[in-house]
Write an enzyme that holds these catalytic residues in place. Structure first.
Site, PDB file in Angstrom:
ATOM      1  N   GLU A 304       0.895  -1.004   0.023  1.00 54.89           N
ATOM      2  CA  GLU A 304       0.183   0.082  -0.016  1.00 54.89           C
ATOM      3  C   GLU A 304       0.747   1.110  -0.005  1.00 54.89           C
ATOM      4  O   GLU A 304       1.052   1.938   1.220  1.00 54.89           O
ATOM      5  CB  GLU A 304      -1.012   0.103   1.265  1.00 54.89           C
ATOM      6  CG  GLU A 304      -2.020  -1.169   1.055  1.00 54.89           C
ATOM      7  CD  GLU A 304      -3.353  -1.145   2.098  1.00 54.89           C
ATOM      8  OE1 GLU A 304      -2.930  -0.008   3.073  1.00 54.89           O
ATOM      9  OE2 GLU A 304      -3.986  -1.555   2.336  1.00 54.89           O
ATOM     10  N   GLU A 396      -6.496  -7.341  -1.351  1.00 54.71           N
ATOM     11  CA  GLU A 396      -6.816  -7.177   0.186  1.00 54.71           C
ATOM     12  C   GLU A 396      -8.243  -6.441   0.099  1.00 54.71           C
ATOM     13  O   GLU A 396      -8.412  -5.404  -0.330  1.00 54.71           O
ATOM     14  CB  GLU A 396      -5.757  -6.242   0.758  1.00 54.71           C
ATOM     15  CG  GLU A 396      -5.579  -6.740   2.385  1.00 54.71           C
ATOM     16  CD  GLU A 396      -4.761  -5.547   2.892  1.00 54.71           C
ATOM     17  OE1 GLU A 396      -3.344  -5.913   2.996  1.00 54.71           O
ATOM     18  OE2 GLU A 396      -5.131  -4.661   3.611  1.00 54.71           O
TER      19      GLU A 396
HETATM   20  C1  IDC Z   1      -3.547  -3.910   9.949  1.00 53.39           C
HETATM   21  C2  IDC Z   1      -3.755  -5.018  10.853  1.00 53.39           C
HETATM   22  C3  IDC Z   1      -3.662  -4.792  12.385  1.00 53.39           C
HETATM   23  C4  IDC Z   1      -2.053  -4.312  12.358  1.00 53.39           C
HETATM   24  C5  IDC Z   1      -2.043  -2.996  11.572  1.00 53.39           C
HETATM   25  C6  IDC Z   1      -0.557  -2.383  11.543  1.00 53.39           C
HETATM   26  O1  IDC Z   1      -5.063  -5.845  10.943  1.00 53.39           O
HETATM   27  O2  IDC Z   1      -3.632  -6.127  13.382  1.00 53.39           O
HETATM   28  O3  IDC Z   1      -1.957  -3.702  13.762  1.00 53.39           O
HETATM   29  O4  IDC Z   1      -2.457  -3.534  10.106  1.00 53.39           O
HETATM   30  O5  IDC Z   1      -0.169  -2.576  10.415  1.00 53.39           O
HETATM   31  C7  IDC Z   1      -4.455  -2.425   5.253  1.00 53.39           C
HETATM   32  C8  IDC Z   1      -3.255  -2.909   5.650  1.00 53.39           C
HETATM   33  C9  IDC Z   1      -3.017  -4.011   6.425  1.00 53.39           C
HETATM   34  C10 IDC Z   1      -3.915  -3.725   7.867  1.00 53.39           C
HETATM   35  C11 IDC Z   1      -5.316  -3.732   7.192  1.00 53.39           C
HETATM   36  C12 IDC Z   1      -6.462  -3.341   8.382  1.00 53.39           C
HETATM   37  O6  IDC Z   1      -2.623  -3.313   4.387  1.00 53.39           O
HETATM   38  O7  IDC Z   1      -1.703  -4.082   7.039  1.00 53.39           O
HETATM   39  O8  IDC Z   1      -3.836  -4.565   8.671  1.00 53.39           O
HETATM   40  N1  IDC Z   1      -5.613  -2.797   6.193  1.00 53.39           N
HETATM   41  O9  IDC Z   1      -6.195  -2.020   8.985  1.00 53.39           O
HETATM   42  N2  IDC Z   1      -4.938  -1.443   4.527  1.00 53.39           N
HETATM   43  C13 IDC Z   1      -6.231  -1.201   4.674  1.00 53.39           C
HETATM   44  C14 IDC Z   1      -6.693  -1.778   6.056  1.00 53.39           C
END
Ligand code: IDC
Length: 472
Positions: A304, A396
């Site tokens: 991302e 994702e």
């Molecule tokens: C989130 C995880 C969470 C973690 C956080 C930190 O769910 O446990 O603490 O990242 O990196 C994304 C990202 C993905 C995120 C997810 C949900 O690619 O890493 O995971 N998310 O927030 N993009 C949009 C949402």
């Protein structure tokens, strides 16, 4: 060769005894040698590298009756089994016991069953028994009562699923390629690959076992798994060797189950992929070299990107793609899009800027991510527009909010699912773990308990996505 306490029990370490062990090992290593009658097991290495290998053991039943099998391998000091699939594995010291699972526990006369494992260390087995007798000589022990075996349940058989055609997803579709604005199978027909993304492997590695991947492939009927390897947040940057080795293993485990794999370079903060450019060069060069011969690997080079221009992402892509292509010239590469892979929408732009200035490489797709409870019609419309202009993979998404948590909006998520189905846009849902947040498909504690990987272990997002996968 290290002397095996099991293989040589009661024998003196004479040259004759060592020769006998050598003969046994050679027999194990040579599946083509003349077969003894009875029950036999052969060991074959599928791939090996400095520090490990993957192997397949095939049990063959040349007795006159159905048999339930158990294989015991003795490994030399310094070699252990890291993961095993299509089997239940337990270890005691150097002795590793493998028994069948529901779909392969019983072998009919004339039939075979096989299982695989990843070894850490390079030693070959120094001892092998099947149902208590030498693997090469053949046991005539009919084993335990095959009548009690649950292995006839057609629903868990990887090879005979009547709902989705013959074989595994990789057998069905072969090497996938970009064709126009779609992803196509080996025959040039558009194909939609659907499956799950893992959570960050630095946190939820214990959710990725032989048994959980069996469930994803054979019970959930996924086509693809996305392996999320964070770079920061205690990820790759803290131990490049260890994370790379683990990714090799996970790619091999997914491959053994006929799943496609997305190798996710999970950058997030900082959002400029150039921050990790040298690390990406090192990592993708080794991954592409090791797995170039496979037909099922897709590379996602920046999860991302955020706070960075499309031009900058494009220049990163045009730097890393040649690193991959040097070893693996014809596999699909997925490029993250601006604004946390929102195709730019969350930063006030949209897919048009990508269409106007695409990455200068073939066989490239662009990532789109959405979280249905946060990302509404403007996101859905951007996905629709993008899909008419260039190839998109939804690497994702969630039914919940962008935090990966909060209430699910299944109605909105179903609208995205419908569009992705119509346009044959592949997807992997976030995430195959037992994190407490609503987007993780399993209830907390499921992974430590070793499953079960369906039923009461599922959160509502897990039930929802499994149902979608099963519905086709
Ligand atoms: C989130 C995880 C969470 C973690 C956080 C930190 O769910 O446990 O603490 O990242 O990196 C994304 C990202 C993905 C995120 C997810 C949900 O690619 O890493 O995971 N998310 O927030 N993009 C949009 C949402």
């Amino acid at each position: 060769m290290t002397r095996s306490p099991t293989a040589l029990r009661g024998a003196s370490p004479t040259a004759a005894a060592l020769t006998a062990v050598l003969a046994l090992v050679l027999a194990l290593l040579s599946p083509g040698t003349a077969r003894a009658a009875g029950l036999t097991a052969t060991f074959a290495k599928d791939s090996s590298w400095d520090g490990g290998y993957t192997a397949t053991v095939t049990v063959r039943n040349d007795t006159g009756s159905a048999v339930n099998w158990q294989v015991v391998l003795t490994l030399p000091n310094g070699t252990t089994v890291n993961n095993a699939w299509n089997t239940q594995h337990s270890a005691s010291g150097n002795t590793h016991t493998f028994t069948g699972v529901s779909w392969n526990a019983t072998v009919q006369p004339g039939g075979t069953a096989s299982f695989g494992f990843v070894a850490s260390g390079n030693g070959d087995p120094v001892g092998c028994t099947v149902n208590g007798a030498s693997c090469s000589e053949g046991s005539t022990d009919p084993g335990t009562d095959p009548g009690t075996d649950p292995g006839t349940d057609p629903g868990t058989d990887p090879g005979t699923d009547p709902g989705s055609g013959a074989g595994t997803p990789v057998e069905r579709y072969g090497k996938v390629q970009v064709c126009g604005t779609k992803l196509c199978d080996k025959n040039g027909n558009p194909v939609q690959l659907r499956g799950m993304s893992t959570h960050g492997i630095q946190w939820f590695d214990h959710c990725l076992t032989g048994s959980s991947l069996d469930a994803l492939a054979y019970d959930w009927k996924a086509d693809i798994i996305r392996l999320s390897m964070y770079i920061q947040e205690d990820g790759y940057e803290t131990n490049p060797r260890g994370f790379t080795d683990r990714m090799h293993q996970l790619i091999d485990m997914a491959t053994a189950r006929g799943l496609y794999v997305i190798v996710d370079w999970h950058i997030l903060t900082p959002g400029d992929p150039h921050y990790n450019l040298e690390r990406a060069r090192t990592f993708f060069s080794e991954i592409a070299q090791r797995h170039a011969g496979k037909t099922n690997v897709l590379y996602e080079i920046a999860n991302e990107p955020n706070g960075v221009s499309w031009n900058s992402i494009k220049s990163y892509a045009e730097t890393i793609i040649p690193v991959i292509r040097q070893h693996d010239p014809d596999s699909v590469v997925i490029v993250g899009s601006p604004g946390w892979s929102s195709l730019g929408v969350s930063e006030g732009s949209g897919p048009a800027q990508i269409a106007a200035n695409p990455v200068n490489a073939d066989n490239v797709m662009y990532a789109f991510h959405f979280y249905a409870a946060s990302h509404r019609d403007n996101y859905l419309n951007a996905l629709r527009d993008a899909a008419s202009m260039f190839p998109v993979f939804v690497t994702e998404f969630g039914t919940e909010t962008y935090t990966g948590d909060g209430a699910n909006d299944f109605a909105m998520a179903d609208r995205y699912i419908e569009l992705m189905k119509q346009e044959k846009i592949g997807w992997t849902k976030w995430n195959y773990s037992d994190d407490f947040r609503s987007g993780a498909v399993f209830n907390p504690g499921t992974c430590a308990a070793g499953g079960p990987w369906s039923g009461s272990s599922l959160k509502s997002s897990g039930q929802w996505v499994r149902n979608h996968l099963l519905a086709g």
